[in-house]
Design a protein around this motif. Structure first.
Motif, PDB file in Angstrom:
ATOM      1  N   TRP A  81     -28.647 -16.888  21.191  1.00  0.00           N
ATOM      2  CA  TRP A  81     -28.851 -17.412  20.052  1.00  0.00           C
ATOM      3  C   TRP A  81     -29.216 -16.457  19.453  1.00  0.00           C
ATOM      4  N   HIS A  82     -30.363 -15.486  19.486  1.00  0.00           N
ATOM      5  CA  HIS A  82     -30.560 -14.590  18.979  1.00  0.00           C
ATOM      6  C   HIS A  82     -29.524 -13.508  18.494  1.00  0.00           C
ATOM      7  N   GLN A  83     -28.819 -12.901  19.052  1.00  0.00           N
ATOM      8  CA  GLN A  83     -28.009 -12.024  19.039  1.00  0.00           C
ATOM      9  C   GLN A  83     -26.936 -12.245  17.949  1.00  0.00           C
ATOM     10  N   TRP A 134     -36.547  -8.508   9.137  1.00  0.00           N
ATOM     11  CA  TRP A 134     -35.705  -9.454  10.059  1.00  0.00           C
ATOM     12  C   TRP A 134     -35.621 -10.644  10.954  1.00  0.00           C
ATOM     13  N   HIS A 135     -37.040 -10.451  12.291  1.00  0.00           N
ATOM     14  CA  HIS A 135     -36.842 -11.637  13.369  1.00  0.00           C
ATOM     15  C   HIS A 135     -37.243 -12.969  11.892  1.00  0.00           C
ATOM     16  N   PHE A 136     -38.168 -12.367  11.273  1.00  0.00           N
ATOM     17  CA  PHE A 136     -38.291 -14.317  10.252  1.00  0.00           C
ATOM     18  C   PHE A 136     -37.363 -14.613  10.138  1.00  0.00           C
ATOM     19  N   MET A 150     -27.286 -14.572  15.746  1.00  0.00           N
ATOM     20  CA  MET A 150     -28.086 -14.608  14.234  1.00  0.00           C
ATOM     21  C   MET A 150     -27.215 -12.984  13.653  1.00  0.00           C
ATOM     22  N   HIS A 151     -27.806 -11.745  14.634  1.00  0.00           N
ATOM     23  CA  HIS A 151     -27.791 -10.703  13.994  1.00  0.00           C
ATOM     24  C   HIS A 151     -26.380 -10.385  14.006  1.00  0.00           C
ATOM     25  N   ALA A 152     -25.670 -11.172  14.792  1.00  0.00           N
ATOM     26  CA  ALA A 152     -24.093 -10.682  14.466  1.00  0.00           C
ATOM     27  C   ALA A 152     -23.422 -11.476  13.189  1.00  0.00           C
ATOM     28  N   PRO A 177     -29.987   0.733  22.219  1.00  0.00           N
ATOM     29  CA  PRO A 177     -30.203  -0.606  21.673  1.00  0.00           C
ATOM     30  C   PRO A 177     -31.616  -1.099  21.582  1.00  0.00           C
ATOM     31  N   GLU A 178     -31.285  -1.991  20.601  1.00  0.00           N
ATOM     32  CA  GLU A 178     -32.270  -2.395  19.711  1.00  0.00           C
ATOM     33  C   GLU A 178     -33.539  -3.120  20.649  1.00  0.00           C
ATOM     34  N   THR A 179     -34.314  -3.522  20.263  1.00  0.00           N
ATOM     35  CA  THR A 179     -35.056  -4.785  20.270  1.00  0.00           C
ATOM     36  C   THR A 179     -34.606  -6.088  20.605  1.00  0.00           C
ATOM     37  N   ARG A 180     -35.261  -7.168  21.225  1.00  0.00           N
ATOM     38  CA  ARG A 180     -35.286  -8.553  20.761  1.00  0.00           C
ATOM     39  C   ARG A 180     -35.253  -9.046  19.681  1.00  0.00           C
TER      40      ARG A 180
HETATM   41 ZN   LIG Z   1     -33.054  -8.872  17.063  1.00  0.00          ZN
END
Ligand SMILES: [Zn+2]
Length: 252
Positions: A134-136, A165-167, A138-140, A249-252
């Protein structure tokens, strides 16, 4: 039966924001070697030492089927409906980040392809990969809908941009009753980052309040950069990042 590690197709992904290597080489696309198709999703295995045995134990077929299916359905739920969805599975992680590094989610500049990268096998580590997915996704979605640029997966943005961005991401997931990290976890994560960046106490306080205010709000990259400038985050992260070799790659 055909070997699971045979390359059956190649997927080219073009980016708006290229990655510039240490030697100054500009990489504006990646080629993803596709090994399998499952549930309408293309699968690429990026193994350090590929052998059929590893593949079956790291990425069992039934596990990959459900992961592929879930990827398609989560993107669909989020209104992201690309012509091609690809999953890339790594059995190693090149990144040394401050938090757990689980994935990346680049989209191409034409916005017809989404690639979700798992930098750890979700099966070996036995964590619920639903939340990561779900998290990834949302970035997409934010990239897909052009609030964020289509950047090469190795392009490292300032950590505070991701933190803010994560908030936005987790707040929206919470509002939709989907798996997410909660606000207090994100506040802790951001506070830890600001400590690392050695921000003055008043700047940290304002930045955390800004993060809080972004909870569940749709944002653009431009807005985050603007916010970071006005909060004085930009200068501090430049000091930190010049000491650190940016890669992976990026963090979570
Ligand atoms: Zn992230």
């Amino acid at each position: 039966m055909e070997s699971r590690s045979t390359v059956i197709d190649k997927l080219r992904i073009d980016y708006e924001v290229p990655f510039v290597s240490d030697r100054g080489k500009i990489l504006d696309h990646t080629i993803v070697r596709i090994n399998e198709r499952r549930k309408g999703v293309e699968i690429s295995y990026a193994l350090l030492d590929p052998s059929e045995q590893d593949l079956d134990s790291l990425f069992p077929s039934d596990g990959m089927d459900s992961l592929a299916e879930m990827t398609g359905s989560i993107l669909h739920d989020l209104g992201v409906m690309p012509q091609r969805i690809a999953l890339q599975m790594w059995d190693y992680s090149v990144a040394q980040g401050p938090y757990s590094v689980e994935g990346r989610a680049p989209v191409n500049k034409q916005r017809d392809t989404v690639l979700i990268i798992f930098t750890k096998s979700p099966f070996v580590y036995k964590f619920g990969y639903e939340m990561v997915l779900w998290h990834q996704a949302m970035h997409a979605k934010d990239r897909w809908e052009r609030r964020f640029p289509a950047a090469h997966p190795q392009v490292q943005v300032s950590e505070w941009i991701d933190a803010l961005w994560h908030f936005s991401i987790d707040g929206r997931l919470e509002a939709w009753n989907k798996p997410h990290y909660n606000k207090s976890e994100r506040l802790e994560e951001a506070a830890a980052l600001f400590r690392k960046l050695r921000l003055p106490a008043d700047v940290t306080e304002r930045a955390l309040r800004a993060g809080d205010g972004l909870w569940a709000k749709e944002v653009t990259m431009a807005e985050l950069v603007e916010k970071g400038k006005s909060l004085g985050l930009e200068a501090s992260s430049q000091k930190a990042s010049s000491k650190r070799q940016a890669k992976g790659p990026e963090t979570r």
